[in-house]
Design a protein around this motif. Structure first.
Motif, short mmCIF file in Angstrom:
data_model
loop_
_atom_site.label_atom_id
_atom_site.label_comp_id
_atom_site.label_asym_id
_atom_site.label_seq_id
_atom_site.Cartn_x
_atom_site.Cartn_y
_atom_site.Cartn_z
N LEU A 236 38.36 24.88 107.46
CA LEU A 236 38.51 23.47 107.82
C LEU A 236 38.16 22.54 106.65
O LEU A 236 38.94 21.66 106.29
N TYR A 237 36.99 22.72 106.07
CA TYR A 237 36.56 21.82 105.00
C TYR A 237 37.49 21.88 103.78
O TYR A 237 37.95 20.83 103.30
N PRO A 238 37.79 23.04 103.22
CA PRO A 238 38.71 23.05 102.07
C PRO A 238 40.09 22.50 102.40
O PRO A 238 40.73 21.88 101.54
N HIS A 239 40.55 22.67 103.64
CA HIS A 239 41.87 22.15 104.03
C HIS A 239 41.92 20.63 103.92
O HIS A 239 42.99 20.06 103.65
N GLY B 61 40.09 18.70 101.76
CA GLY B 61 39.68 18.15 100.47
C GLY B 61 38.27 18.42 100.04
O GLY B 61 37.82 17.88 99.02
N PHE B 62 37.51 19.23 100.77
CA PHE B 62 36.16 19.58 100.36
C PHE B 62 36.21 20.73 99.35
O PHE B 62 37.08 21.60 99.42
N THR B 63 35.24 20.76 98.46
CA THR B 63 35.14 21.81 97.45
C THR B 63 34.00 22.75 97.81
O THR B 63 32.91 22.30 98.20
N LEU B 64 34.23 24.03 97.67
CA LEU B 64 33.20 25.03 97.95
C LEU B 64 32.11 24.98 96.88
O LEU B 64 32.39 25.03 95.69
N VAL B 65 30.84 24.86 97.33
CA VAL B 65 29.73 24.83 96.37
C VAL B 65 28.78 26.00 96.57
O VAL B 65 27.95 26.27 95.73
N GLU B 66 28.87 26.68 97.71
CA GLU B 66 28.07 27.88 97.96
C GLU B 66 28.93 28.84 98.75
O GLU B 66 29.45 28.48 99.81
N GLU B 67 29.11 30.03 98.25
CA GLU B 67 30.10 30.97 98.75
C GLU B 67 30.10 31.06 100.28
O GLU B 67 29.14 31.48 100.90
N GLY B 68 31.21 30.62 100.86
CA GLY B 68 31.46 30.80 102.28
C GLY B 68 30.72 29.89 103.23
O GLY B 68 30.89 29.99 104.43
N SER B 69 29.86 28.96 102.73
CA SER B 69 29.05 28.22 103.69
C SER B 69 28.90 26.73 103.41
O SER B 69 28.87 25.93 104.35
N ARG B 70 28.81 26.28 102.16
CA ARG B 70 28.53 24.86 101.88
C ARG B 70 29.65 24.24 101.05
O ARG B 70 30.15 24.84 100.11
#
Length: 633
Positions: A585-588, A590-599
């Motif tokens: 949901l978040y990457p879809h 426009g969010f960027t992953l900052v901690e593998e799989g969770s944040r």
């Protein structure tokens, strides 16, 4: 249903003998569920001696629950029974007893071990000895009345102290009046006065449970109505056990239901067989006119059971038919038989043909966008029950037996549908699912998904939560599993605390369309932090998936965060067995992953827009200000 009680007990004893209970604890719940009450009680005594700390470490996917039991008398029987009941429901339990008679100190001192442990549930068992230990001999009804008044004030004060300083839920209970004490008063006038005072005290306890968010009061009287003894005089005198093992076992059963409700595991659907379950006879052989319902003793028993199902439906339980019958004949019976209390519109799905029932139950859960573990299946046939238990093991199976007069008792024995509070949304649930069926027909007639959404006329309201919405918002956290980014469960009081905390917002999401209102369907929990705005959780009902609501809401929150001066918006995803649907949901958006799989983090530069096919209404200030005051939380 696939293993008999003796074999289940032997298997569990084998695991205990081999020292493998902790390692194979995922087998324990199904084994206990297959046992008779007597064998389950024997198994509970084994589990109460097992190393359950290791079981929690080895099975992190199983829900763990911590309970502290306190009270006035000897309560080891309750601890043992509660370990068994919680394990039967799939939990890895930790149940600790406080010192004998220490409940006033434990609950009254916020520095006590009880508060330091922060258990999920605190059970404070009240008994008649807490009153009569302070009544002098000889005594009058007025003497007992004065002591009762002091005890009620004490219990209210302890509950208030727990509400201020404790965590989780506090459970109290009404106090039964033993005949042995009433019989010591010889005149009926004094006995009547004692009974009236005792009932007033219990009524005040029940009112406390009805008015306090984090206090539950278990009414013990119904537990005694099945010839369960209140106490054993020998154990009471020699061991300080003021309540019988049988009563404490029944109490533990009620606590198991309570824990399930408070951790979001209440069942949502009751799937019912027809022949021998909702009516007598065989519809295919006897015809609509020949089935038994509403006339004669057996027919009245079936009608009363239908009344129980209708009562459950009025409080949010979804009813479905799963029957091997001709569908047209079933519909004719539901529509035309004069003795029928349940009619076609009372059911959200009617699955009637000659397919295997496990196939129907999987289709039922999928069609309602629910997991199979949300369903309770009730049938009078032991063979159909065994087939469903083997084919759909996640579904609860209730074998009703042959006597319709006992159907209601059997169905309600385990409190599968017990919930924390019945809301207006619950009472409208069946109607909303019928409206959803109309939406599905509209979708089938549409040429494409785009045409469907354009014609649906979706309207979304996003606003800070109002006080009257906290119960429903709590329920969403407890019952929503698929679109639930962290699966954090919150009581109404915890929702209210989040909403009132400085620098925080709890947002309510409501939706409607051309077919009617969907009601309050989602929630956002927001918190200001020095490095940005945090989305602590985002939840949405499965009834409104795939309509762009999540995009519209995130767009509004991101824009509001930028306007309020935040540098970024942070989100967290905690994976569970059921929320894989929202993994991306978040990457879809426009969010960027900052901690593998969770944040994840959004820099608020490019923000997704509101979908063109829906209308979004944003009311009030939906995010806190990025001010120094807000950032000190």
């Amino acid at each position: 249903m696939t293993i008999d009680t003796a074999a289940a007990l032997a298997r569990l004893r084998g695991l205990h003998r081999d020292g493998a209970l902790a390692e194979r604890f995922d087998e324990v719940g199904p084994l206990l569920a297959a046992m008779s009450a007597e064998d389950a009680a024997r198994a509970a005594r084994l589990l109460a001696r097992a190393d359950l700390d290791t079981a929690r470490e080895l099975h992190p996917s199983l829900p763990a629950v911590r309970v502290t039991v306190t009270g006035h008398g000897t309560l080891e029987a309750l601890r043992v029974a509660l370990v068994g009941e919680l394990a039967r429901h799939g939990y890895v339990p930790s149940v600790r007893l406080t010192g004998f008679g220490s409940y006033v100190f434990e609950l009254g001192d916020p520095g006590s071990e009880l508060y330091a442990e922060r258990p999920d549930l605190v059970v404070c068992v009240l008994d008649h000895a807490t009153v009569f230990d302070e009544v002098s001999v000889p005594f009058t009804a007025e003497d007992v009345e004065r002591v009762l008044a002091g005890k009620i004030a004490l219990w209210r004060g302890l509950a208030a102290r727990y509400g201020e300083s404790g965590s989780g839920t506090l459970v109290l209970n009404t106090v039964p009046l033993p005949r042995l004490w009433q019989a010591r008063l010889l005149d009926h006038r004094s006995r009547a006065r004692l009974g009236a005072a005792w009932r007033r005290a219990n009524a005040e306890l029940l009112e406390l449970g009805a008015s306090a968010d984090r206090v539950v009061v278990v009414d013990v009287d119904p537990l005694l109505s099945s010839a369960t003894e209140l106490s054993d005089p020998r154990f009471e005198i020699y061991a300080g056990a003021h309540l019988s093992d049988a009563l404490l076992g029944a109490y533990a059963r009620e606590l198991g239901h309570l824990v399930r409700a408070r951790t979001g595991r209440a069942k949502k659907v009751l799937a019912l067989d027809l022949d021998g379950t909702l009516w007598g006879g065989i519809l295919g052989d006897d015809g609509v006119e020949g089935i038994e319902v509403g006339h004669g003793p057996r027919g009245e028993a079936f009608r009363r059971f239908q009344g129980v199902a209708k009562q459950l439906a009025s409080q949010g339980v979804l009813l479905a038919v799963v029957s091997k019958n001709d569908r047209d004949t079933v519909l004719a019976a539901l529509r035309d038989h004069p003795g029928m209390l349940l009619r076609e519109d009372d059911f959200v799905r009617i699955l009637a043909d000659w397919s295997p029932k496990p196939v129907h139950l999987r289709a039922l859960a999928e069609g309602l966008n629910l997991g199979g573990d949300s369903v309770v299946f009730a049938d009078d046939s032991v063979h159909e029950c065994a087939a469903v238990a083997a084919g759909v093991p996640e579904t609860v199976v209730v074998h009703l037996g042959g006597d319709p007069a006992l159907h209601a008792t059997t169905l309600l024995a385990d409190g599968w549908f017990t919930t924390t509070e019945v809301t207006a949304e619950d009472r409208a649930r069946t109607r909303r699912y019928h409206e959803e069926a109309a939406r599905s027909e509209f979708l089938a007639a549409a040429g494409s998904a785009e045409e469907f959404l354009a014609g649906l006329d979706v309207s979304v309201r996003l606003a800070p939560a109002e006080p009257g919405e906290t119960a429903r918002l709590s329920q969403i956290t407890l019952r929503t599993n698929q679109f639930n980014l962290t699966t954090e469960r919150l009581s109404p009081e915890e929702v209210r605390e989040r909403a009132e905390r400085p620098g925080c917002r709890v947002l309510a999401i409501s939706a409607a369309d051309r077919f009617g209102s969907n009601g309050l369907v989602g929630a956002l929990f927001l918190r200001a932090r020095p490095d940005g705005l945090v989305v602590d959780n985002f939840l949405l009902s499965c009834r409104v998936f795939a309509r762009g609501i999540e995009q519209a809401v995130l767009s509004a929150v991101l824009h509001a965060a930028r306007d309020a001066g935040f540098a970024a918006v942070h989100g967290r995803y905690q994976p569970t067995a059921k929320n894989g649907k929202v993994r991306d949901l978040y990457p879809h958006y426009g969010f960027t992953l900052v901690e593998e799989g969770s944040r994840f983090v959004h820099d608020l530069v490019e923000i997704v827009g509101v979908p063109a096919h829906l209308t979004l209404h944003v009311e009030g200030r939906v995010v806190p200000e990025a001010s120094p005051e807000a950032l000190t939380i």
